[in-house]
Design a protein around this motif. Structure first.
Motif, PDB file in Angstrom:
ATOM      1  N   ARG A  68      53.504  32.637  38.794  1.00 46.00           N
ATOM      2  CA  ARG A  68      53.632  34.027  38.404  1.00 46.00           C
ATOM      3  C   ARG A  68      52.588  35.037  38.040  1.00 46.00           C
ATOM      4  N   TRP A  69      52.060  34.437  36.990  1.00 47.42           N
ATOM      5  CA  TRP A  69      50.881  35.257  36.511  1.00 47.42           C
ATOM      6  C   TRP A  69      49.733  35.396  37.481  1.00 47.42           C
ATOM      7  N   ARG A  70      49.444  34.418  38.189  1.00 48.27           N
ATOM      8  CA  ARG A  70      48.333  34.500  39.461  1.00 48.27           C
ATOM      9  C   ARG A  70      48.690  35.541  40.303  1.00 48.27           C
ATOM     10  N   ARG A  71      50.195  35.428  40.856  1.00 47.76           N
ATOM     11  CA  ARG A  71      50.622  36.303  41.761  1.00 47.76           C
ATOM     12  C   ARG A  71      50.510  37.699  41.172  1.00 47.76           C
ATOM     13  N   PHE A  72      50.623  38.134  40.086  1.00 46.26           N
ATOM     14  CA  PHE A  72      50.733  39.354  39.563  1.00 46.26           C
ATOM     15  C   PHE A  72      49.033  39.763  39.272  1.00 46.26           C
ATOM     16  N   GLN A  73      48.317  39.105  39.082  1.00 51.45           N
ATOM     17  CA  GLN A  73      46.810  39.212  38.997  1.00 51.45           C
ATOM     18  C   GLN A  73      46.351  39.793  40.171  1.00 51.45           C
ATOM     19  N   LYS A  74      46.941  38.928  41.270  1.00 49.43           N
ATOM     20  CA  LYS A  74      46.313  38.989  42.753  1.00 49.43           C
ATOM     21  C   LYS A  74      46.594  40.349  43.128  1.00 49.43           C
ATOM     22  N   HIS A  75      47.725  40.736  42.986  1.00 46.75           N
ATOM     23  CA  HIS A  75      48.485  41.907  43.490  1.00 46.75           C
ATOM     24  C   HIS A  75      47.699  43.262  42.958  1.00 46.75           C
ATOM     25  N   VAL A  76      47.412  43.193  41.501  1.00 49.00           N
ATOM     26  CA  VAL A  76      46.560  44.076  40.766  1.00 49.00           C
ATOM     27  C   VAL A  76      45.302  44.261  41.308  1.00 49.00           C
ATOM     28  N   ASP A  77      44.492  43.075  41.418  1.00 47.16           N
ATOM     29  CA  ASP A  77      43.175  42.965  42.043  1.00 47.16           C
ATOM     30  C   ASP A  77      43.010  43.485  43.426  1.00 47.16           C
ATOM     31  N   LYS A  78      44.162  43.371  44.213  1.00 47.51           N
ATOM     32  CA  LYS A  78      43.992  43.941  45.487  1.00 47.51           C
ATOM     33  C   LYS A  78      43.920  45.279  45.497  1.00 47.51           C
ATOM     34  N   LEU A  79      44.765  46.108  44.640  1.00 47.78           N
ATOM     35  CA  LEU A  79      44.588  47.676  44.730  1.00 47.78           C
ATOM     36  C   LEU A  79      43.219  47.821  44.056  1.00 47.78           C
ATOM     37  N   ALA A  80      42.496  47.117  43.649  1.00 48.73           N
ATOM     38  CA  ALA A  80      41.108  47.694  42.824  1.00 48.73           C
ATOM     39  C   ALA A  80      40.020  47.262  44.082  1.00 48.73           C
ATOM     40  N   ALA A  81      40.309  46.469  45.079  1.00 46.90           N
ATOM     41  CA  ALA A  81      39.382  46.169  45.941  1.00 46.90           C
ATOM     42  C   ALA A  81      39.330  47.382  46.874  1.00 46.90           C
TER      43      ALA A  81
END
Length: 171
Positions: A158-171
């Motif tokens: 769950r944590w990695r999924r949340f991090q991944k979605h936020v990181d995608k926004l920053a890219a």
């Protein structure tokens, strides 16, 4: 605005905040508005088992990042967000008052009225989280502690999924 009221705009922003969190991969156990009498402000209470897994600092940093990337509503400034673990005593006490001990039956929102032309507000009901914080009973978007993460592997996903979605926004 009268004391002990929540602006309809905040009520709507809370619903939008929950939708934004879910889009980012974070489905909290609970989310609701409350009145903090110490600072005399409305606060949005976020209850998630990721608080226990990642810790409050990392969770806060990721939520600030999502806010700065405009992934969450501007009306919900991260400084008014209060994060809790489902294991916190105040949250457990609230759960005990909600029937089966884990879940509020939604929807519990009251019909919105215009007490004064041009002013929309939601009246405060007494749903206490202790001496200093009282929840708006009609601004509870979710309260379901039965969904708590059971294993560290599940929490990690769950944590990695949340991090991944936020990181995608920053890219």
């Amino acid at each position: 605005m009268a004391q002990n009221t929540l602006a309809v705009e905040k009520h709507q922003a809370g619903a939008e905040y929950l939708a934004a969190l879910r889009t980012l991969g974070l489905d909290p156990e609970a989310l609701f508005w409350a009145r903090d009498t110490v600072v005399d402000e409305d606060v949005l209470i976020l209850v998630t088992s990721l608080f226990d897994f990642a810790g409050p600092l990392e969770l806060s940093e990721l939520l600030f990042r999502a806010y700065n990337l405009a992934a969450t509503p501007r009306e919900v400034d991260p400084f008014i967000l209060r994060m809790h673990s489902p294991r916190h005593t105040a949250i457990q006490e609230m759960a005990r008052h909600f029937g089966d001990g884990t879940r509020i039956k939604l929807p519990i929102r009251m019909t919105l009225v215009k007490p004064v032309p041009g002013v929309h507000e939601i009246r405060l009901a007494s749903l206490s989280m202790g001496a200093d914080v009282t929840a708006y009973a009609d601004a509870v978007y979710k309260f379901d502690l039965s969904e708590q993460t059971r294993t560290s592997v599940e929490a990690s996903r769950r944590w990695r999924r949340f991090q991944k979605h936020v990181d995608k926004l920053a890219a």
